[in-house]
Scaffold this motif. Structure first.
Motif, PDB file in Angstrom:
ATOM      1  N   ASN A 131       0.820  -1.212   0.000  1.00  0.00           N
ATOM      2  CA  ASN A 131       0.000   0.000   0.000  1.00  0.00           C
ATOM      3  C   ASN A 131       0.857   1.266   0.000  1.00  0.00           C
ATOM      4  O   ASN A 131       0.813   2.067   0.937  1.00  0.00           O
ATOM      5  CB  ASN A 131      -0.965   0.000   1.189  1.00  0.00           C
ATOM      6  CG  ASN A 131      -1.885  -1.192   1.186  1.00  0.00           C
ATOM      7  OD1 ASN A 131      -2.207  -1.731   0.125  1.00  0.00           O
ATOM      8  ND2 ASN A 131      -2.304  -1.626   2.343  1.00  0.00           N
ATOM      9  N   PRO A 132       1.650   1.459  -1.078  1.00  0.00           N
ATOM     10  CA  PRO A 132       2.516   2.635  -1.130  1.00  0.00           C
ATOM     11  C   PRO A 132       1.723   3.937  -1.035  1.00  0.00           C
ATOM     12  O   PRO A 132       0.588   4.016  -1.494  1.00  0.00           O
ATOM     13  CB  PRO A 132       3.206   2.511  -2.484  1.00  0.00           C
ATOM     14  CG  PRO A 132       2.403   1.538  -3.267  1.00  0.00           C
ATOM     15  CD  PRO A 132       1.701   0.662  -2.291  1.00  0.00           C
ATOM     16  N   LEU A 133       2.349   4.908  -0.402  1.00  0.00           N
ATOM     17  CA  LEU A 133       1.790   6.237  -0.163  1.00  0.00           C
ATOM     18  C   LEU A 133       0.629   6.222   0.839  1.00  0.00           C
ATOM     19  O   LEU A 133       0.072   7.267   1.148  1.00  0.00           O
ATOM     20  CB  LEU A 133       1.354   6.910  -1.472  1.00  0.00           C
ATOM     21  CG  LEU A 133       2.414   6.948  -2.583  1.00  0.00           C
ATOM     22  CD1 LEU A 133       1.847   7.577  -3.841  1.00  0.00           C
ATOM     23  CD2 LEU A 133       3.661   7.678  -2.113  1.00  0.00           C
ATOM     24  N   GLU A 134       0.258   5.039   1.325  1.00  0.00           N
ATOM     25  CA  GLU A 134      -0.774   4.904   2.353  1.00  0.00           C
ATOM     26  C   GLU A 134      -0.169   4.295   3.611  1.00  0.00           C
ATOM     27  O   GLU A 134      -0.123   4.925   4.647  1.00  0.00           O
ATOM     28  CB  GLU A 134      -1.939   4.036   1.857  1.00  0.00           C
ATOM     29  CG  GLU A 134      -2.767   4.655   0.772  1.00  0.00           C
ATOM     30  CD  GLU A 134      -3.683   5.757   1.277  1.00  0.00           C
ATOM     31  OE1 GLU A 134      -4.145   5.672   2.438  1.00  0.00           O
ATOM     32  OE2 GLU A 134      -3.925   6.700   0.515  1.00  0.00           O
ATOM     33  N   ASP A 135       0.254   3.038   3.505  1.00  0.00           N
ATOM     34  CA  ASP A 135       0.815   2.321   4.648  1.00  0.00           C
ATOM     35  C   ASP A 135       2.332   2.182   4.566  1.00  0.00           C
ATOM     36  O   ASP A 135       3.002   2.109   5.582  1.00  0.00           O
ATOM     37  CB  ASP A 135       0.185   0.922   4.762  1.00  0.00           C
ATOM     38  CG  ASP A 135      -1.302   1.015   5.032  1.00  0.00           C
ATOM     39  OD1 ASP A 135      -1.681   1.699   5.994  1.00  0.00           O
ATOM     40  OD2 ASP A 135      -2.080   0.414   4.273  1.00  0.00           O
ATOM     41  N   ASP A 136       2.858   2.098   3.342  1.00  0.00           N
ATOM     42  CA  ASP A 136       4.302   1.994   3.117  1.00  0.00           C
ATOM     43  C   ASP A 136       4.968   0.919   3.974  1.00  0.00           C
ATOM     44  O   ASP A 136       6.029   1.142   4.556  1.00  0.00           O
ATOM     45  CB  ASP A 136       4.992   3.347   3.355  1.00  0.00           C
ATOM     46  CG  ASP A 136       4.618   4.377   2.305  1.00  0.00           C
ATOM     47  OD1 ASP A 136       4.429   3.994   1.138  1.00  0.00           O
ATOM     48  OD2 ASP A 136       4.516   5.570   2.656  1.00  0.00           O
ATOM     49  N   LEU A 137       4.343  -0.243   4.048  1.00  0.00           N
ATOM     50  CA  LEU A 137       4.919  -1.356   4.800  1.00  0.00           C
ATOM     51  C   LEU A 137       5.888  -2.095   3.888  1.00  0.00           C
ATOM     52  O   LEU A 137       5.483  -2.709   2.896  1.00  0.00           O
ATOM     53  CB  LEU A 137       3.815  -2.300   5.293  1.00  0.00           C
ATOM     54  CG  LEU A 137       4.278  -3.486   6.119  1.00  0.00           C
ATOM     55  CD1 LEU A 137       4.901  -3.014   7.435  1.00  0.00           C
ATOM     56  CD2 LEU A 137       3.106  -4.417   6.409  1.00  0.00           C
ATOM     57  N   LEU A 138       7.188  -2.002   4.188  1.00  0.00           N
ATOM     58  CA  LEU A 138       8.209  -2.627   3.355  1.00  0.00           C
ATOM     59  C   LEU A 138       8.311  -4.113   3.666  1.00  0.00           C
ATOM     60  O   LEU A 138       8.344  -4.514   4.825  1.00  0.00           O
ATOM     61  CB  LEU A 138       9.559  -1.954   3.574  1.00  0.00           C
ATOM     62  CG  LEU A 138       9.639  -0.516   3.072  1.00  0.00           C
ATOM     63  CD1 LEU A 138      10.959   0.122   3.477  1.00  0.00           C
ATOM     64  CD2 LEU A 138       9.440  -0.435   1.577  1.00  0.00           C
ATOM     65  N   LEU A 139       8.356  -4.910   2.615  1.00  0.00           N
ATOM     66  CA  LEU A 139       8.487  -6.358   2.721  1.00  0.00           C
ATOM     67  C   LEU A 139       9.765  -6.771   2.002  1.00  0.00           C
ATOM     68  O   LEU A 139       9.792  -6.965   0.787  1.00  0.00           O
ATOM     69  CB  LEU A 139       7.266  -7.055   2.108  1.00  0.00           C
ATOM     70  CG  LEU A 139       5.919  -6.702   2.730  1.00  0.00           C
ATOM     71  CD1 LEU A 139       4.775  -7.246   1.883  1.00  0.00           C
ATOM     72  CD2 LEU A 139       5.840  -7.214   4.149  1.00  0.00           C
ATOM     73  N   TYR A 140      10.845  -6.861   2.778  1.00  0.00           N
ATOM     74  CA  TYR A 140      12.137  -7.269   2.224  1.00  0.00           C
ATOM     75  C   TYR A 140      12.182  -8.781   2.068  1.00  0.00           C
ATOM     76  O   TYR A 140      11.385  -9.508   2.664  1.00  0.00           O
ATOM     77  CB  TYR A 140      13.272  -6.796   3.140  1.00  0.00           C
ATOM     78  CG  TYR A 140      13.465  -5.299   3.122  1.00  0.00           C
ATOM     79  CD1 TYR A 140      14.217  -4.686   2.117  1.00  0.00           C
ATOM     80  CD2 TYR A 140      12.888  -4.497   4.096  1.00  0.00           C
ATOM     81  CE1 TYR A 140      14.390  -3.311   2.099  1.00  0.00           C
ATOM     82  CE2 TYR A 140      13.059  -3.118   4.086  1.00  0.00           C
ATOM     83  CZ  TYR A 140      13.808  -2.539   3.075  1.00  0.00           C
ATOM     84  OH  TYR A 140      13.973  -1.175   3.053  1.00  0.00           O
ATOM     85  N   ARG A 141      13.119  -9.268   1.298  1.00  0.00           N
ATOM     86  CA  ARG A 141      13.262 -10.711   1.046  1.00  0.00           C
ATOM     87  C   ARG A 141      13.317 -11.514   2.344  1.00  0.00           C
ATOM     88  O   ARG A 141      12.619 -12.506   2.495  1.00  0.00           O
ATOM     89  CB  ARG A 141      14.523 -10.973   0.221  1.00  0.00           C
ATOM     90  CG  ARG A 141      14.420 -10.551  -1.223  1.00  0.00           C
ATOM     91  CD  ARG A 141      15.787 -10.580  -1.923  1.00  0.00           C
ATOM     92  NE  ARG A 141      15.680 -10.098  -3.283  1.00  0.00           N
ATOM     93  CZ  ARG A 141      15.688  -8.809  -3.624  1.00  0.00           C
ATOM     94  NH1 ARG A 141      15.790  -7.882  -2.691  1.00  0.00           N
ATOM     95  NH2 ARG A 141      15.575  -8.457  -4.897  1.00  0.00           N
ATOM     96  N   MET A 142      14.170 -11.088   3.279  1.00  0.00           N
ATOM     97  CA  MET A 142      14.335 -11.832   4.529  1.00  0.00           C
ATOM     98  C   MET A 142      13.032 -11.861   5.329  1.00  0.00           C
ATOM     99  O   MET A 142      12.674 -12.891   5.892  1.00  0.00           O
ATOM    100  CB  MET A 142      15.465 -11.213   5.373  1.00  0.00           C
ATOM    101  CG  MET A 142      15.788 -12.028   6.613  1.00  0.00           C
ATOM    102  SD  MET A 142      16.336 -13.720   6.267  1.00  0.00           S
ATOM    103  CE  MET A 142      17.941 -13.413   5.588  1.00  0.00           C
ATOM    104  N   GLN A 143      12.308 -10.739   5.363  1.00  0.00           N
ATOM    105  CA  GLN A 143      11.029 -10.712   6.072  1.00  0.00           C
ATOM    106  C   GLN A 143      10.037 -11.669   5.422  1.00  0.00           C
ATOM    107  O   GLN A 143       9.322 -12.393   6.122  1.00  0.00           O
ATOM    108  CB  GLN A 143      10.454  -9.293   6.076  1.00  0.00           C
ATOM    109  CG  GLN A 143      11.228  -8.343   6.952  1.00  0.00           C
ATOM    110  CD  GLN A 143      10.832  -6.911   6.689  1.00  0.00           C
ATOM    111  OE1 GLN A 143      10.837  -6.453   5.550  1.00  0.00           O
ATOM    112  NE2 GLN A 143      10.480  -6.219   7.751  1.00  0.00           N
ATOM    113  N   LEU A 144       9.978 -11.646   4.105  1.00  0.00           N
ATOM    114  CA  LEU A 144       9.069 -12.557   3.398  1.00  0.00           C
ATOM    115  C   LEU A 144       9.437 -14.008   3.681  1.00  0.00           C
ATOM    116  O   LEU A 144       8.566 -14.837   3.937  1.00  0.00           O
ATOM    117  CB  LEU A 144       9.086 -12.267   1.893  1.00  0.00           C
ATOM    118  CG  LEU A 144       8.385 -10.976   1.470  1.00  0.00           C
ATOM    119  CD1 LEU A 144       8.754 -10.614   0.039  1.00  0.00           C
ATOM    120  CD2 LEU A 144       6.880 -11.100   1.635  1.00  0.00           C
ATOM    121  N   GLN A 145      10.738 -14.321   3.646  1.00  0.00           N
ATOM    122  CA  GLN A 145      11.179 -15.694   3.941  1.00  0.00           C
ATOM    123  C   GLN A 145      10.750 -16.101   5.350  1.00  0.00           C
ATOM    124  O   GLN A 145      10.258 -17.211   5.553  1.00  0.00           O
ATOM    125  CB  GLN A 145      12.703 -15.807   3.810  1.00  0.00           C
ATOM    126  CG  GLN A 145      13.193 -15.738   2.395  1.00  0.00           C
ATOM    127  CD  GLN A 145      14.720 -15.618   2.303  1.00  0.00           C
ATOM    128  OE1 GLN A 145      15.402 -15.371   3.279  1.00  0.00           O
ATOM    129  NE2 GLN A 145      15.232 -15.778   1.090  1.00  0.00           N
TER     130      GLN A 145
END
Length: 155
Positions: A131-145
């Motif tokens: 949800n860019p420009l709204e929540d901007d929750l970043l999901l990096y590779r390590m977090q996704l893993q």
């Protein structure tokens, strides 16, 4: 990734939307920690995201594609110089961000694994941003893993 079907795929994950909204509220440090923990646990479940991709020509007719079937995608260039894949928790969020799809661009419903596969193939993309420009929750590779691993352990 499944191609979006407007007759079937219109559910809204109200729990996720509520947690994302609470994350933006003014909270104490303890309150913020509690919301982030709850959001993390919830994201470890079977969450689905809306993404707009341009599939390769031979995959356009398919209802399902893999990350390797993606020809291109409109990325976000951030002020930090990094590129991010915009993903959305609701169809409405994607449509607000991108009101008109371009020729050969389609909406897909992606899992965390689908997003991770895309990031692993496209190493110059730093992360997905929910949800860019709204929540901007970043999901990096390590977090996704890690989220995928926790989800597998819960099953």
């Amino acid at each position: 990734m499944q191609k979006f079907n407007s007759l079937i795929d219109t559910t809204i994950d109200t729990k996720l939307e509520s947690l994302l909204l609470q994350r933006k509220a003014p909270l104490s440090e303890e309150g913020m920690q509690k919301i982030l923990e709850e959001l993390t646990l919830y994201m470890a479940g079977d969450r689905r995201f809306y993404v707009a991709f341009y599939p390769k020509e031979d995959a356009i007719k398919n209802d399902s594609i893999q990350a390797s079937d993606i020809d291109r995608v409109d990325l976000m260039q951030a002020t930090d110089g990094e590129k991010y894949l915009p993903v959305f928790s609701t169809l409405e969020g994607l449509q607000k961000f991108k009101p008109t799809l371009q020729k050969d661009e389609h909406i897909y419903i992606a899992t965390k694994q689908d997003i991770l596969d895309f990031l692993n193939i496209n190493t110059k993309v730093a992360a997905a941003v929910l949800n860019p420009l709204e929540d901007d929750l970043l999901l990096y590779r390590m977090q996704l893993q890690n989220l995928i691993q926790v989800q597998a352990e819960q099953l």
